[in-house]
Design a protein around this motif. Structure first.
Motif, mmCIF file in Angstrom:
data_model
loop_
_atom_site.group_PDB
_atom_site.id
_atom_site.type_symbol
_atom_site.label_atom_id
_atom_site.label_comp_id
_atom_site.label_asym_id
_atom_site.label_seq_id
_atom_site.Cartn_x
_atom_site.Cartn_y
_atom_site.Cartn_z
ATOM 1 N N PRO A 142 31.218 42.096 40.999
ATOM 2 C CA PRO A 142 32.019 42.664 39.206
ATOM 3 C C PRO A 142 33.048 44.392 39.192
ATOM 4 C CG PRO A 142 30.096 41.910 38.386
ATOM 5 C CD PRO A 142 30.404 41.983 40.609
ATOM 6 N N GLU A 143 32.147 45.268 39.926
ATOM 7 C CA GLU A 143 32.899 45.981 40.011
ATOM 8 C C GLU A 143 33.735 46.610 40.706
ATOM 9 O OE1 GLU A 143 31.849 48.002 37.557
ATOM 10 O OE2 GLU A 143 30.288 46.628 36.604
ATOM 11 N N ASP A 144 34.030 46.227 41.905
ATOM 12 C CA ASP A 144 35.382 46.014 43.231
ATOM 13 C C ASP A 144 36.081 45.252 42.306
ATOM 14 O OD1 ASP A 144 33.790 46.841 45.101
ATOM 15 O OD2 ASP A 144 32.906 46.312 46.179
ATOM 16 N N ILE A 145 36.316 44.567 41.541
ATOM 17 C CA ILE A 145 36.966 43.187 40.837
ATOM 18 C C ILE A 145 37.594 43.859 40.171
ATOM 19 C CG2 ILE A 145 38.096 41.096 39.593
ATOM 20 C CD1 ILE A 145 35.616 39.758 41.544
ATOM 21 N N LEU A 146 36.526 44.606 38.514
ATOM 22 C CA LEU A 146 37.182 45.773 38.003
ATOM 23 C C LEU A 146 37.753 46.148 38.191
ATOM 24 C CD1 LEU A 146 34.000 44.526 35.787
ATOM 25 C CD2 LEU A 146 36.217 44.094 35.632
ATOM 26 N N ASN A 147 37.359 47.382 39.412
ATOM 27 C CA ASN A 147 37.879 48.798 40.200
ATOM 28 C C ASN A 147 39.326 48.077 40.452
ATOM 29 O OD1 ASN A 147 35.909 50.055 38.591
ATOM 30 N ND2 ASN A 147 34.806 50.230 41.201
ATOM 31 N N TYR A 150 31.198 31.373 39.909
ATOM 32 C CA TYR A 150 31.506 32.898 40.364
ATOM 33 C C TYR A 150 30.388 33.533 40.373
ATOM 34 C CZ TYR A 150 32.046 37.927 39.710
ATOM 35 O OH TYR A 150 31.627 39.475 40.562
ATOM 36 N N GLY A 151 29.598 34.334 40.930
ATOM 37 C CA GLY A 151 28.715 35.275 41.134
ATOM 38 C C GLY A 151 27.523 34.596 40.931
ATOM 39 N N LYS A 152 27.294 33.413 41.097
ATOM 40 C CA LYS A 152 25.769 32.322 41.593
ATOM 41 C C LYS A 152 25.037 33.334 42.373
ATOM 42 C CE LYS A 152 27.091 28.703 38.593
ATOM 43 N NZ LYS A 152 27.357 27.416 38.941
ATOM 44 N N THR A 153 25.806 33.869 43.776
ATOM 45 C CA THR A 153 25.074 34.162 44.131
ATOM 46 C C THR A 153 25.163 35.373 44.410
ATOM 47 O OG1 THR A 153 26.504 33.955 45.790
ATOM 48 C CG2 THR A 153 25.533 32.073 45.860
ATOM 49 N N LEU A 154 25.221 36.297 43.610
ATOM 50 C CA LEU A 154 24.905 37.762 43.706
ATOM 51 C C LEU A 154 23.978 37.675 43.769
ATOM 52 C CD1 LEU A 154 28.434 38.986 41.934
ATOM 53 C CD2 LEU A 154 28.362 39.054 44.402
ATOM 54 N N ILE A 190 26.256 36.806 37.376
ATOM 55 C CA ILE A 190 26.363 37.081 36.650
ATOM 56 C C ILE A 190 27.448 35.832 36.108
ATOM 57 C CG2 ILE A 190 28.283 38.150 38.184
ATOM 58 C CD1 ILE A 190 29.830 39.569 35.655
ATOM 59 N N THR A 191 28.143 35.473 35.422
ATOM 60 C CA THR A 191 29.135 33.879 35.044
ATOM 61 C C THR A 191 29.945 34.201 35.373
ATOM 62 O OG1 THR A 191 29.338 34.063 32.653
ATOM 63 C CG2 THR A 191 26.637 33.473 33.968
ATOM 64 N N PHE A 192 31.629 33.380 35.366
ATOM 65 C CA PHE A 192 32.657 32.988 35.480
ATOM 66 C C PHE A 192 32.789 34.314 33.616
ATOM 67 C CE2 PHE A 192 36.918 32.157 35.146
ATOM 68 C CZ PHE A 192 37.578 32.496 35.505
ATOM 69 N N ALA A 193 32.018 33.630 32.427
ATOM 70 C CA ALA A 193 33.471 33.607 31.104
ATOM 71 C C ALA A 193 32.217 35.110 31.490
ATOM 72 C CB ALA A 193 32.015 32.666 30.481
ATOM 73 N N GLN A 194 31.440 36.071 32.042
ATOM 74 C CA GLN A 194 30.664 37.610 31.961
ATOM 75 C C GLN A 194 32.008 37.876 32.129
ATOM 76 O OE1 GLN A 194 26.918 36.806 33.047
ATOM 77 N NE2 GLN A 194 25.942 36.492 30.834
ATOM 78 N N LEU A 195 32.283 37.394 33.466
ATOM 79 C CA LEU A 195 33.326 38.460 34.704
ATOM 80 C C LEU A 195 34.668 38.629 33.474
ATOM 81 C CD1 LEU A 195 34.581 40.005 37.557
ATOM 82 C CD2 LEU A 195 35.253 37.684 37.634
ATOM 83 N N LEU A 196 35.302 37.186 33.162
ATOM 84 C CA LEU A 196 36.210 37.408 31.748
ATOM 85 C C LEU A 196 36.032 38.451 31.048
ATOM 86 C CD1 LEU A 196 37.093 33.532 31.134
ATOM 87 C CD2 LEU A 196 38.787 35.234 32.312
ATOM 88 N N ASN A 255 41.680 38.003 44.011
ATOM 89 C CA ASN A 255 40.262 37.390 44.727
ATOM 90 C C ASN A 255 39.029 37.370 43.676
ATOM 91 O OD1 ASN A 255 42.155 38.059 47.825
ATOM 92 N ND2 ASN A 255 41.751 35.918 46.974
ATOM 93 N N ILE A 256 38.660 36.874 43.518
ATOM 94 C CA ILE A 256 37.335 37.081 42.919
ATOM 95 C C ILE A 256 36.001 36.631 43.941
ATOM 96 C CG2 ILE A 256 37.265 37.181 40.667
ATOM 97 C CD1 ILE A 256 36.695 34.467 39.211
ATOM 98 N N MET A 257 36.366 35.425 44.463
ATOM 99 C CA MET A 257 35.507 34.935 45.813
ATOM 100 C C MET A 257 36.072 34.221 47.229
ATOM 101 S SD MET A 257 34.154 31.726 42.904
ATOM 102 C CE MET A 257 33.287 30.950 44.190
ATOM 103 N N PHE A 258 35.798 33.829 47.470
ATOM 104 C CA PHE A 258 36.586 33.378 48.610
ATOM 105 C C PHE A 258 34.724 32.199 49.140
ATOM 106 C CE2 PHE A 258 36.898 38.113 48.789
ATOM 107 C CZ PHE A 258 38.014 37.656 48.863
#
Ligand code: 5AD
Ligand code: SF4
Length: 482
Positions: free
Chosen positions: A221-226, A249-253, A257-263, A195-198
């Motif tokens: 992002p750190e939680d996802i990457l870990n 993804y990431g807009k409200t953090l 961070i953008t979804f593309a950056q996460l990828l 899950n990256i977002m809910f």
């Protein structure tokens, strides 16, 4: 981290901690004690069966629920003749709800034979007040009811039910909380959803999801990457990033961070060989994302791009925020940047007000885009959504007739496309032994299509080159190359 928890050191004489996930660790320990008593009395461990309805989100939630049950001490079983049966429900379409009630009736007969049996229901259907009333009124034998926002509380709710022996209901309207570091039990050793977002903020007019899954919340992002690093260390080679609209993804953090950056950050993780994601909304798919997919060695060359309808008029009523032309332009842009990409979609037939001319626009898009495959749905009226009150609901015979025409069109294009790849050698991630023939295995291409080929079960979890010998519509028969 969850793996390092020593449950036997948790002092159950103290009050439960307020903080999460410590509070759930406390309740897991409490339930473990109950399981030990069960084992002493019955001479065996209790068995748990988790059944999932609906989408990939629910499948991932079920892995987490099963993880908690296993941590408590339950043995997993596929049979509903179990001591704990949990239905993780879906409510996107009406018939899904009917199916659950039918199955509950059957569970009641099992419970009469095994009075220790606990029956639980959770998931999207339980976020609807009417359904909770029905359970309270007509399904008193259901022991535990919870929703989509508090699945992490399973151990706490179970402990409460065991203590009170009463029907325990805990459903929240919404939440901003995301609880990390709880156990989970993966269905496959080599691939996993993450899950990256809910939640969802889009409010497409036919869709119940924003009401039952709440507002968008992105994980850090750190939680996802870990989590992905740990999965990779555990032998996972394919991951599917999950969100109702991954483009948000990431807009409200706090640090957006953008979804593309996460990828890109996911791509850098050693051991992960295939990356998939689901679902991007066509209204806000960025050029940055297209460029990242085009350059990537790991992101699968497949994109699921739900169109829902080809008629601009209907799309407007659906609140989709794009026109037919904008969608087609987007497809063209993606195909120009990534020529070998396969595109799949979701289509709804029979949305209120859909005329024959609107439907022909949908058929036209299907012909133009050439989808590799498509999930097609008959429109289902969900009360509480704006579309449910719209005039000109389409009669079901008309919708069904259109649905069949649509299916025929999709089958024609997808078999043409699969035919094209015959003779090529492609990489297949082997997923399981073939269900029909034990001398064969079944796996998936990067574009997600299924391939069956002769091979042994040792290949499961590996990526191997397979020559595609025969196209069979939605799947291939192949031969492994050496
Ligand atoms: N009726 C039919 N199909 C629906 N979907 C969502 N809501 C409905 C509905 N009320 C479909 C959409 C969505 C997919 C997951 O389910 O196509 O993309
Ligand atoms: Fe439903 Fe639309 Fe959100 Fe998808 S984007 S979950 S179809 S409201």
């Amino acid at each position: 981290m969850y793996h390092e928890i020593e449950f036997n050191k948790i002092d159950l004489n103290l009050d439960p901690p307020i903080e999460e996930p410590e509070r759930q660790y406390y309740y897991i320990a409490k339930c473990q004690k109950w399981v030990k008593e069960f084992e002493q009395k019955q001479g065996r461990l209790p068995k748990a069966c988790v059944t999932t309805f609906g989408c990939q989100m629910n499948a991932r939630d079920s892995e987490k629920l099963l993880g908690v049950l296993k941590a408590i001490g339950y043995e997993e079983t596929d049979s509903e003749k179990a001591d704990f049966v949990l239905y993780n429900t879906c409510t996107v379409r009406e018939n899904a709800n009917q199916k659950v009630y039918g199955k509950l009736g059957f569970l009641q007969t099992l419970k009469r034979k095994n009075p220790n049996m606990k029956i639980a229901i959770c998931g999207c259907m339980m976020q609807e007040a009417d359904e909770i009333e029905t359970i309270k009124r007509s399904y008193r034998f259901v022991d535990l009811v919870f929703g989509t926002h508090n699945i992490y509380k399973l151990a706490e709710l179970l402990a409460k039910q065991i203590e009170t022996q009463k029907q325990t209901i805990d459903v929240w309207e919404d939440t901003t909380e995301i609880v990390e570091s709880l156990p989970n039990q993966r269905k496959f050793s080599f691939k996993s959803g993450v899950n990256i977002m809910f939640g969802c903020n889009n409010f497409c007019s036919y869709c119940i999801v924003p009401y039952v899954r709440g507002r968008e919340r992105s994980r850090n992002p750190e939680d996802i990457l870990n989590e992905i690093k740990k999965l990779a260390a555990d032998g996972v080679i394919e991951i599917m990033l999950l969100g109702q609209n991954v483009n948000s993804y990431g807009k409200t953090l706090k640090q957006p961070i953008t979804f593309a950056q996460l990828l890109q950050r996911v791509e850098a993780i050693d051991g992960i060989e295939r990356i998939r994601f689901m679902t991007p909304h066509p209204k806000d798919l960025s050029d940055e994302l297209i460029a990242v997919i085009a350059q990537s060695k790991k992101i699968c060359k497949q994109i699921h791009l739900p169109i829902q309808s080809g008629s601009t008029e209907i799309l407007k009523k659906m609140n989709r925020h794009y026109t037919k032309e904008q969608y087609l332009k987007l497809v063209e842009k993606i195909r120009t940047a990534i020529p070998d990409i396969s595109i799949t979609t979701d289509i709804i037939v029979g949305f209120p007000g859909e005329t024959e001319a609107d439907f022909l626009e949908t058929l036209d898009v299907v012909k133009q885009v050439q989808y590799e495959s498509a999930f097609t749905f008959l429109y289902s009226k969900r009360s509480g959504t704006p579309a449910a009150d719209m005039p000109d609901q389409v009669p079901s015979e008309v919708a069904k007739e259109r649905f069949h025409r649509l299916l025929t069109e999709i089958q024609t294009t997808s078999s043409k496309l699969t035919e094209k790849a015959v003779g090529k050698t492609e990489f297949v991630l082997v997923e399981e032994q073939n269900t029909q023939n034990p001398e064969m295995v079944t796996g998936r291409l990067s574009n997600n299509l299924i391939v069956h080929f002769p091979g042994s079960i040792e290949l499961i979890g590996t990526i191997v080159p397979v020559k595609l010998i025969k196209a069979k519509g939605f799947y291939y028969l192949g031969e492994k190359e050496n």
